[in-house]
Design a protein around this motif. Structure first.
Motif, PDB file in Angstrom:
ATOM      1  N   SER A   1      -6.710  20.239 -93.925  1.00 36.07           N
ATOM      2  CA  SER A   1      -6.223  21.395 -93.497  1.00 36.07           C
ATOM      3  C   SER A   1      -5.077  22.069 -94.247  1.00 36.07           C
ATOM      4  O   SER A   1      -5.022  23.399 -94.583  1.00 36.07           O
ATOM      5  CB  SER A   1      -5.743  21.690 -92.156  1.00 36.07           C
TER       6      SER A   1
ATOM      7  N   ASN B   1     -14.845  18.374 -85.825  1.00 32.48           N
ATOM      8  CA  ASN B   1     -13.659  19.435 -86.367  1.00 32.48           C
ATOM      9  C   ASN B   1     -13.242  20.169 -85.291  1.00 32.48           C
ATOM     10  O   ASN B   1     -13.745  20.479 -84.314  1.00 32.48           O
ATOM     11  CB  ASN B   1     -14.325  20.017 -87.427  1.00 32.48           C
ATOM     12  N   ARG B   2     -11.924  20.249 -85.438  1.00 34.19           N
ATOM     13  CA  ARG B   2     -11.040  21.301 -84.684  1.00 34.19           C
ATOM     14  C   ARG B   2     -10.749  22.420 -85.462  1.00 34.19           C
ATOM     15  O   ARG B   2      -9.787  22.104 -86.631  1.00 34.19           O
ATOM     16  CB  ARG B   2     -10.170  20.769 -84.006  1.00 34.19           C
TER      17      ARG B   2
ATOM     18  N   THR C   1      -0.330  27.463 -84.436  1.00 35.62           N
ATOM     19  CA  THR C   1      -0.549  26.039 -84.502  1.00 35.62           C
ATOM     20  C   THR C   1      -0.270  25.592 -85.962  1.00 35.62           C
ATOM     21  O   THR C   1      -0.009  24.395 -86.424  1.00 35.62           O
ATOM     22  CB  THR C   1      -1.736  25.246 -84.010  1.00 35.62           C
TER      23      THR C   1
HETATM   24  N1  LIG Z   1      -2.710  23.530 -87.700  1.00 39.34           N
HETATM   25  C1  LIG Z   1      -3.571  22.964 -86.997  1.00 39.34           C
HETATM   26  N2  LIG Z   1      -4.019  23.442 -85.895  1.00 39.34           N
HETATM   27  C2  LIG Z   1      -5.158  23.152 -85.270  1.00 39.34           C
HETATM   28  N3  LIG Z   1      -5.995  22.070 -85.490  1.00 39.34           N
HETATM   29  C3  LIG Z   1      -5.514  21.532 -86.774  1.00 39.34           C
HETATM   30  C4  LIG Z   1      -4.355  22.067 -87.604  1.00 39.34           C
HETATM   31  N4  LIG Z   1      -4.262  21.319 -88.774  1.00 39.34           N
HETATM   32  C5  LIG Z   1      -5.666  20.550 -88.670  1.00 39.34           C
HETATM   33  N5  LIG Z   1      -6.201  20.743 -87.610  1.00 39.34           N
HETATM   34  C6  LIG Z   1      -7.526  20.146 -87.182  1.00 39.34           C
HETATM   35  O1  LIG Z   1      -6.876  18.376 -86.902  1.00 39.34           O
HETATM   36  C7  LIG Z   1      -8.233  17.575 -87.526  1.00 39.34           C
HETATM   37  C8  LIG Z   1      -7.809  16.648 -88.485  1.00 39.34           C
HETATM   38  O2  LIG Z   1      -7.093  17.338 -89.784  1.00 39.34           O
HETATM   39  P1  LIG Z   1      -7.396  17.195 -91.212  1.00 39.34           P
HETATM   40  O3  LIG Z   1      -6.758  18.241 -91.897  1.00 39.34           O
HETATM   41  O4  LIG Z   1      -8.903  16.598 -91.045  1.00 39.34           O
HETATM   42  O5  LIG Z   1      -6.536  15.905 -91.544  1.00 39.34           O
HETATM   43  P2  LIG Z   1      -6.851  14.662 -92.480  1.00 39.34           P
HETATM   44  O6  LIG Z   1      -7.311  15.138 -93.635  1.00 39.34           O
HETATM   45  O7  LIG Z   1      -5.188  14.245 -92.828  1.00 39.34           O
HETATM   46  O8  LIG Z   1      -7.416  13.480 -91.889  1.00 39.34           O
HETATM   47  C9  LIG Z   1      -9.083  18.608 -88.050  1.00 39.34           C
HETATM   48  O9  LIG Z   1     -10.148  18.711 -87.129  1.00 39.34           O
HETATM   49  C10 LIG Z   1      -8.531  19.789 -88.171  1.00 39.34           C
HETATM   50  O10 LIG Z   1      -9.396  21.054 -88.313  1.00 39.34           O
END
Ligand SMILES: Nc1ncnc2c1ncn2[C@@H]1O[C@H](COP(=O)(O)OP(=O)(O)O)[C@@H](O)[C@H]1O
Ligand SMILES: [Mg+2]
Length: 437
Positions: A108, A45-46, A74
């Motif tokens: 997210s 996760n990020r 971001t």
């Molecule tokens: N605005 C953002 N800034 C930094 N990282 C983000 C941001 N939005 C999403 N991430 C990270 O990118 C990754 C993928 O996002 P996620 O919300 O899990 O996507 P999805 O649900 O569409 O697969 C996750 O680790 C999330 O925390």
């Protein structure tokens, strides 16, 4: 490690890591972090720590973790605008659907909306429709809960109820996904929510995916749909849903795409979470209602005369025989063999495909356990089916009385890694789809 970051910048943290804000003002997906609060960033996760007032962080990182400082916020401004669209709902409950490709930021974005709505003291339910990368419930399920406190990672929520679909991809189980979501939505509505946020899976490319998403949209009739995309990945879906209120939002450019292996690894971590403290339990098959479309355990032998005839044609009495709507499933001993000629005869006479399973191949099948009111109790993994003594052995942390079990199409090995299921040779196209998730 301590570091100070100026206002207007973002600290991007790739887990596994833990981060505390010592001073300053910091937000993660709209959640304002209190000082000294420790945030765990999971492996894979990020998280973006958006600095609103110059902040000092104390962080410790695990293997393969990474911390990076970037300019600006971001969180796309279109996310903030999206929230504004929601803030004056015309109806209650207000249903929101979020659609976007894999790794576009759906989860997210939902987290961000939830946190913003919670500041306004709204009653918010999240209905998680993503089987492969589920947030609220275990993998292979759809689930829901009410979010009562601001949250950083939806994975930390506890589901109020879960509907087990048994597959990581929706392509072959569309009706089941819709059935599960509809059932859970009913439950949500009976609790009087202000907002219902429906998250979906990332299968959006191709005609089948578009048809499926259109079906979902028409069934749940959302008051607003947020489409997350970077370029024009959702163009055909947009055309197909003209009559709905739609708002486009950006997929953040800093998202790190996860490989297929990474997504599997994330599921593995989820299986570990849901099978923690598991023990082996033995249950007589007659004590539970079994839903199973693989081996046909829930199917009784049906017509005894027909079964006898099949035994004769096979030249043996199998451990288990189930004549299902589209096929006949036969279970035989580990080292037994059936003459293919005999199988052909059965297929000719019954007009159904015969699937032969060897005892032991059931080991590791993922399953869901329910109580008598169909309330989800937890997950399990099948250890053994003792066909002679009619006992099922399963590995599960659930200790309550189990009234119903549902078997999935996913098999876990002893390390809780997904492995091949039997019969896969009959479902090659299905396997290819599974690989996408
Ligand atoms: N605005 C953002 N800034 C930094 N990282 C983000 C941001 N939005 C999403 N991430 C990270 O990118 C990754 C993928 O996002 P996620 O919300 O899990 O996507 P999805 O649900 O569409 O697969 C996750 O680790 C999330 O925390
Ligand atoms: Mg997601």
């Amino acid at each position: 490690m301590n570091q100070t970051i100026e206002k207007g910048k973002t600290l991007l943290v790739d887990g596994p890591a833990s981060v505390s804000v010592i001073s300053g003002k910091v937000e993660v997906f709209g959640f304002v972090l209190g000082n000294m609060r420790k945030v765990i960033v999971r492996e894979g996760n990020r998280l973006p720590f958006v600095v609103k007032e110059t902040a000092t962080f104390d962080s410790s990182v695990g293997e393969d973790a990474n911390i990076e400082e970037v300019n600006g916020n971001t969180i796309p401004t279109s996310w903030v605008k999206a929230y504004e669209e929601l803030s004056k709902p015309e109806v209650k409950p207000f249903t929101v659907m979020v659609i976007g490709p894999v790794d576009s930021g759906k989860t997210s974005f939902c987290t961000f909306l939830i946190n913003k709505l919670l500041i306004k003291r709204q009653k918010v339910a999240i209905l998680d429709g993503d089987l492969g990368q589920s947030d609220v419930g275990p993998p292979c399920t759809v689930s829901y809960t009410f979010v009562t406190k601001p949250i950083i990672d939806l994975f930390d929520l506890k589901a109020r109820n879960v509907f087990f679909v048994g597959s990581t991809s929706p392509s072959r189980v569309i009706n089941k996904v819709i059935e599960g979501l509809a059932l859970l939505k009913q439950e949500i509505l009976s609790n009087n929510p202000d907002y219902v946020i429906i998250n979906t899976d990332g299968w959006v490319k191709g005609e089948d995916a578009v048809n499926y998403k259109v079906q979902l949209i028409e069934k749940f009739n959302p008051d607003i749909i947020f489409f997350i995309q970077q370029k024009d990945e959702l163009a055909s879906l947009l055309n197909a849903t003209e009559k709905f209120r739609k708002v486009m939002v950006h997929s953040p450019s800093v998202i790190k795409q996860r490989s297929k292996e990474k997504r599997r690894r994330l599921r593995e971590l989820a299986y570990i979470k849901y099978l923690r403290n598991a023990k082996v339990r033995s249950i007589p098959l007659s004590w539970v209602k079994i839903e199973d479309e693989l081996i046909g355990l829930g199917w009784n032998r049906g017509n005894i005369r027909q079964a006898k005839k099949i035994h004769e044609l096979l030249g043996m009495i199998p451990l288990h025989l189930a004549e299902m709507e589209d096929r006949i499933c036969i279970v035989i001993g580990k080292r037994r063999w059936i003459n293919p000629e005999n199988i052909k005869k059965v297929e000719e006479i019954t007009g159904k495909k015969v699937v032969v399973v060897h005892k032991g191949e059931e080991e590791g099948l993922l399953m869901a356990l329910y109580d008598s009111e169909r309330k989800f109790l937890g997950m399990g993994s099948l250890r053994e089916l003792d066909y002679r003594r009619k006992i099922m052995k399963l590995y599960t942390p659930v200790s309550e009385k189990i009234s119903m079990v549902t078997l999935g199409r996913i098999k876990l090995d002893e390390n809780l890694k997904e492995t091949q299921i039997f019969m896969e040779e009959n479902h090659l196209d299905f396997t290819m789809f599974e690989n996408l998730f």
